[in-house]
Each structure stands twice: as C-alpha cells, then as structure tokens.
Design an enzyme around this catalytic site. Structure first.
Site, PDB file in Angstrom:
ATOM      1  N   LYS A 164       0.818  -1.201   0.000  1.00 52.43           N
ATOM      2  CA  LYS A 164       0.000   0.000   0.000  1.00 52.43           C
ATOM      3  C   LYS A 164       0.859   1.262   0.000  1.00 52.43           C
ATOM      4  O   LYS A 164       0.396   2.342  -0.338  1.00 52.43           O
ATOM      5  CB  LYS A 164      -0.882   0.016   1.266  1.00 52.43           C
ATOM      6  CG  LYS A 164      -1.813  -1.147   1.424  1.00 52.43           C
ATOM      7  CD  LYS A 164      -2.561  -1.006   2.778  1.00 52.43           C
ATOM      8  CE  LYS A 164      -3.286  -2.272   3.149  1.00 52.43           C
ATOM      9  NZ  LYS A 164      -3.857  -2.176   4.515  1.00 52.43           N
TER      10      LYS A 164
ATOM     11  N   GLU B 110       7.980   2.570  -5.844  1.00 57.77           N
ATOM     12  CA  GLU B 110       7.983   1.992  -4.501  1.00 57.77           C
ATOM     13  C   GLU B 110       8.214   3.081  -3.464  1.00 57.77           C
ATOM     14  O   GLU B 110       8.861   4.099  -3.739  1.00 57.77           O
ATOM     15  CB  GLU B 110       9.071   0.896  -4.468  1.00 57.77           C
ATOM     16  CG  GLU B 110       9.361   0.244  -3.147  1.00 57.77           C
ATOM     17  CD  GLU B 110       8.210  -0.548  -2.535  1.00 57.77           C
ATOM     18  OE1 GLU B 110       7.090  -0.022  -2.502  1.00 57.77           O
ATOM     19  OE2 GLU B 110       8.467  -1.651  -2.020  1.00 57.77           O
TER      20      GLU B 110
ATOM     21  N   ILE C 268       9.801   2.767  -0.348  1.00 58.71           N
ATOM     22  CA  ILE C 268      11.068   2.783   0.391  1.00 58.71           C
ATOM     23  C   ILE C 268      11.860   1.504   0.125  1.00 58.71           C
ATOM     24  O   ILE C 268      11.285   0.430  -0.051  1.00 58.71           O
ATOM     25  CB  ILE C 268      10.785   2.959   1.908  1.00 58.71           C
ATOM     26  CG1 ILE C 268      12.072   3.145   2.717  1.00 58.71           C
ATOM     27  CG2 ILE C 268       9.950   1.843   2.475  1.00 58.71           C
ATOM     28  CD1 ILE C 268      11.820   3.681   4.132  1.00 58.71           C
TER      29      ILE C 268
ATOM     30  N   ASP D 135      14.775  -0.694   1.958  1.00 56.63           N
ATOM     31  CA  ASP D 135      15.565  -0.880   3.176  1.00 56.63           C
ATOM     32  C   ASP D 135      16.639  -1.920   2.855  1.00 56.63           C
ATOM     33  O   ASP D 135      17.740  -1.573   2.446  1.00 56.63           O
ATOM     34  CB  ASP D 135      14.629  -1.307   4.311  1.00 56.63           C
ATOM     35  CG  ASP D 135      15.359  -1.489   5.634  1.00 56.63           C
ATOM     36  OD1 ASP D 135      16.584  -1.332   5.667  1.00 56.63           O
ATOM     37  OD2 ASP D 135      14.698  -1.802   6.650  1.00 56.63           O
ATOM     38  N   SER D 136      16.328  -3.204   3.002  1.00 57.27           N
ATOM     39  CA  SER D 136      17.295  -4.229   2.606  1.00 57.27           C
ATOM     40  C   SER D 136      17.380  -4.349   1.086  1.00 57.27           C
ATOM     41  O   SER D 136      18.375  -4.826   0.543  1.00 57.27           O
ATOM     42  CB  SER D 136      16.885  -5.585   3.180  1.00 57.27           C
ATOM     43  OG  SER D 136      15.708  -6.058   2.546  1.00 57.27           O
ATOM     44  N   GLY D 137      16.338  -3.926   0.404  1.00 60.22           N
ATOM     45  CA  GLY D 137      16.289  -4.044  -1.054  1.00 60.22           C
ATOM     46  C   GLY D 137      15.667  -5.349  -1.528  1.00 60.22           C
ATOM     47  O   GLY D 137      15.515  -5.570  -2.732  1.00 60.22           O
TER      48      GLY D 137
ATOM     49  N   THR E  85      12.556  -6.502  -1.279  1.00 62.90           N
ATOM     50  CA  THR E  85      11.261  -6.324  -1.933  1.00 62.90           C
ATOM     51  C   THR E  85      11.448  -5.850  -3.376  1.00 62.90           C
ATOM     52  O   THR E  85      10.850  -6.385  -4.305  1.00 62.90           O
ATOM     53  CB  THR E  85      10.407  -5.295  -1.157  1.00 62.90           C
ATOM     54  OG1 THR E  85      10.324  -5.712   0.205  1.00 62.90           O
ATOM     55  CG2 THR E  85       9.015  -5.175  -1.738  1.00 62.90           C
TER      56      THR E  85
ATOM     57  N   LYS F 122      17.088   3.762   2.644  1.00 63.66           N
ATOM     58  CA  LYS F 122      17.722   3.759   3.975  1.00 63.66           C
ATOM     59  C   LYS F 122      19.203   3.422   3.918  1.00 63.66           C
ATOM     60  O   LYS F 122      19.967   3.903   4.739  1.00 63.66           O
ATOM     61  CB  LYS F 122      17.033   2.729   4.872  1.00 63.66           C
ATOM     62  CG  LYS F 122      15.703   3.199   5.443  1.00 63.66           C
ATOM     63  CD  LYS F 122      15.280   2.299   6.574  1.00 63.66           C
ATOM     64  CE  LYS F 122      13.808   2.455   6.856  1.00 63.66           C
ATOM     65  NZ  LYS F 122      13.330   1.518   7.866  1.00 63.66           N
TER      66      LYS F 122
ATOM     67  N   ASP G  96       3.482   3.377   6.606  1.00 68.37           N
ATOM     68  CA  ASP G  96       2.742   3.109   7.831  1.00 68.37           C
ATOM     69  C   ASP G  96       3.590   2.404   8.877  1.00 68.37           C
ATOM     70  O   ASP G  96       4.675   1.892   8.593  1.00 68.37           O
ATOM     71  CB  ASP G  96       1.555   2.185   7.523  1.00 68.37           C
ATOM     72  CG  ASP G  96       2.028   0.758   7.219  1.00 68.37           C
ATOM     73  OD1 ASP G  96       2.910   0.602   6.353  1.00 68.37           O
ATOM     74  OD2 ASP G  96       1.540  -0.193   7.868  1.00 68.37           O
TER      75      ASP G  96
HETATM   76  P1  IMP Z   1      13.080  -4.111   2.062  1.00 66.65           P
HETATM   77  O1  IMP Z   1      12.559  -5.318   1.344  1.00 66.65           O
HETATM   78  O2  IMP Z   1      13.882  -4.471   3.286  1.00 66.65           O
HETATM   79  O3  IMP Z   1      13.842  -3.161   1.170  1.00 66.65           O
HETATM   80  O4  IMP Z   1      11.835  -3.340   2.649  1.00 66.65           O
HETATM   81  C1  IMP Z   1      11.014  -2.615   1.861  1.00 66.65           C
HETATM   82  C2  IMP Z   1       9.559  -2.653   2.297  1.00 66.65           C
HETATM   83  O5  IMP Z   1       9.424  -2.658   3.723  1.00 66.65           O
HETATM   84  C3  IMP Z   1       8.878  -1.418   1.809  1.00 66.65           C
HETATM   85  O6  IMP Z   1       8.150  -1.709   0.653  1.00 66.65           O
HETATM   86  C4  IMP Z   1       7.987  -1.005   2.947  1.00 66.65           C
HETATM   87  O7  IMP Z   1       6.695  -1.521   2.742  1.00 66.65           O
HETATM   88  C5  IMP Z   1       8.572  -1.642   4.156  1.00 66.65           C
HETATM   89  N1  IMP Z   1       9.372  -0.688   4.960  1.00 66.65           N
HETATM   90  C6  IMP Z   1      10.709  -0.725   5.157  1.00 66.65           C
HETATM   91  N2  IMP Z   1      11.108   0.262   5.952  1.00 66.65           N
HETATM   92  C7  IMP Z   1       9.993   0.967   6.270  1.00 66.65           C
HETATM   93  C8  IMP Z   1       9.759   2.143   7.094  1.00 66.65           C
HETATM   94  O8  IMP Z   1      10.657   2.748   7.678  1.00 66.65           O
HETATM   95  N3  IMP Z   1       8.473   2.559   7.179  1.00 66.65           N
HETATM   96  C9  IMP Z   1       7.441   1.934   6.546  1.00 66.65           C
HETATM   97  N4  IMP Z   1       7.623   0.852   5.763  1.00 66.65           N
HETATM   98  C10 IMP Z   1       8.887   0.363   5.634  1.00 66.65           C
HETATM   99 MG    MG Z   2       6.196  -1.151   0.333  1.00 66.91          MG
END
Ligand code: IMP
Ligand code: MG
Length: 180
Positions: A46, A101, A103, A105-107, A109, A133, A160
């Site tokens: 979302k 997208e 955000i 974070d780890s990448g 997603t 991040k 959120d």
């Molecule tokens: P990744 O797979 O670790 O890069 O995380 C990415 C997904 O985690 C994003 O699509 C967000 O939905 C969620 N996410 C990561 N960090 C945050 C944050 O600080 N606030 C809200 N959602 C986050």
């Molecule tokens: Mg997301």
C-alpha cells in the site's frame, strides 16, 4: 509549523520538500521517456499509493497506472520472504515500465518485484523509489530516487506502522519506543 503527533520523533522530510522533489522526478521521467508511446507505472501497495498519485499527476507523457501488492513484513522486521499477494491487471510484455515503490531498506522487496516483472519481458524496466535507507548493497539499482534517509522506522505520505500514520503529509521518524 505543523503539529507533530506525540508518537513521532521528528519530521525528516517536509511536505514542501516532498512536493518539490516529486515534481523534479516527474520532470526527469517525462524527459527520459519523451519518445515513449505509453509509460506503465507499477505502484506497490500500500505504501506507494500517495507517491504514485502525485508522481503520475506531474508527468507530461502518456502513462498508465497499475498496482501490485506484496506481503509485508510483520510490523517492522523483515522475514526475508517476499510474497506476491496482488498481481498486475494486464501483462506488460513489450511495454516500458517503472516500479514505483515507497522505500528500499534491505532491497529484498525491490529485487523480488524486479525479477517478477522481468519475466513479463517488458521493453524496459526501471525503478523509482521515494526513500532509501541504505546506500550500499542494493542488488537492483534505483534509477529515480527521492531521498536518502537515516536507518529508522519512518511513517507518513503513504508509509505506515501497523497501518497507522499513512495519511500524514510529511515523512517522520517514529519514536523507537512505539515500534521496539
Ligand atoms: P526491504 O525489502 O527491506 O527493502 O523493505 C522494503 C519494504 O518494507 C517497503 O516496501 C515497505 O513496505 C517496508 N518498509 C521498510 N522500511 C519501512 C519504514 O521505515 N516505514 C514503513 N515501511 C517500511
Ligand atoms: Mg512497500
């Protein structure tokens, strides 16, 4: 000065900064895709819904929006496993597409989405991410980036925590005691 919710530590990106940057990104994308008949924007639900809405309204080129949803995390900690829970309405074979997208974070997603969408054989596939991040170790390049932010849990402008705070018009860091 906007009133700041008591669960928030501080505002990291103001409404004005977001609006200015989203317009810049839209201008850049409009230039880069000036010769493309139709650009597909794939918003990731979302979190990206506000970003996608503003970005698409600023584009000066014909564009189509579609959405995908992936399983989220639990509340804040990654499980590492990303699961597709809603797929595109229509295939994007031969289309020019951008993943939009909220955000990275780890990448993980972004990497997952990129791989799933590559199977469709789009004419081109790029990524547009509002917040990042970590600067290193992303397997998938971010072609259009809004802002680099510190490694904290952020909310607002679509993002959120447990489905709360999404409609704040700015990006704010949540107090650690709220999500710890
Ligand atoms: P990744 O797979 O670790 O890069 O995380 C990415 C997904 O985690 C994003 O699509 C967000 O939905 C969620 N996410 C990561 N960090 C945050 C944050 O600080 N606030 C809200 N959602 C986050
Ligand atoms: Mg997301």
């Amino acid at each position: 000065m906007q009133e700041i919710n008591q669960d928030l530590k501080e505002i990291l990106v103001t409404t004005e900064q977001i609006q200015f940057r989203v317009k810049q990104l839209a201008d850049q994308i409009s230039n880069d895709y000036a010769d493309v008949e139709q650009l597909y924007l794939i918003g990731i639900l979302k979190g990206a819904f506000m970003f996608l809405a503003d970005l698409s309204r600023h584009l000066k080129i014909p564009n189509v929006v579609d959405f995908m949803a992936v399983s989220s995390y639990g509340k804040t900690a990654t499980t590492g496993a990303v699961r597709l829970i809603m797929d595109l309405r229509a295939p994007i074979d031969g289309k020019h597409a951008i993943i939009v997208e909220d955000i990275a974070d780890s990448g993980k997603t972004l990497k997952y989405l990129y791989q799933v969408l590559q199977w469709h054989n789009p004419a081109s596939l790029k990524t547009c991410v509002l917040l990042r991040k970590k600067k290193d170790n992303l397997d998938i390049p971010i072609n259009y980036l809004g802002f680099d932010i510190p490694n904290a849990w952020v909310v607002g402008y679509g993002l959120d925590y447990a489905d709360r705070y999404r409609t704040l018009p700015y990006i704010a860091e949540l107090k650690p005691e709220i999500y710890a």
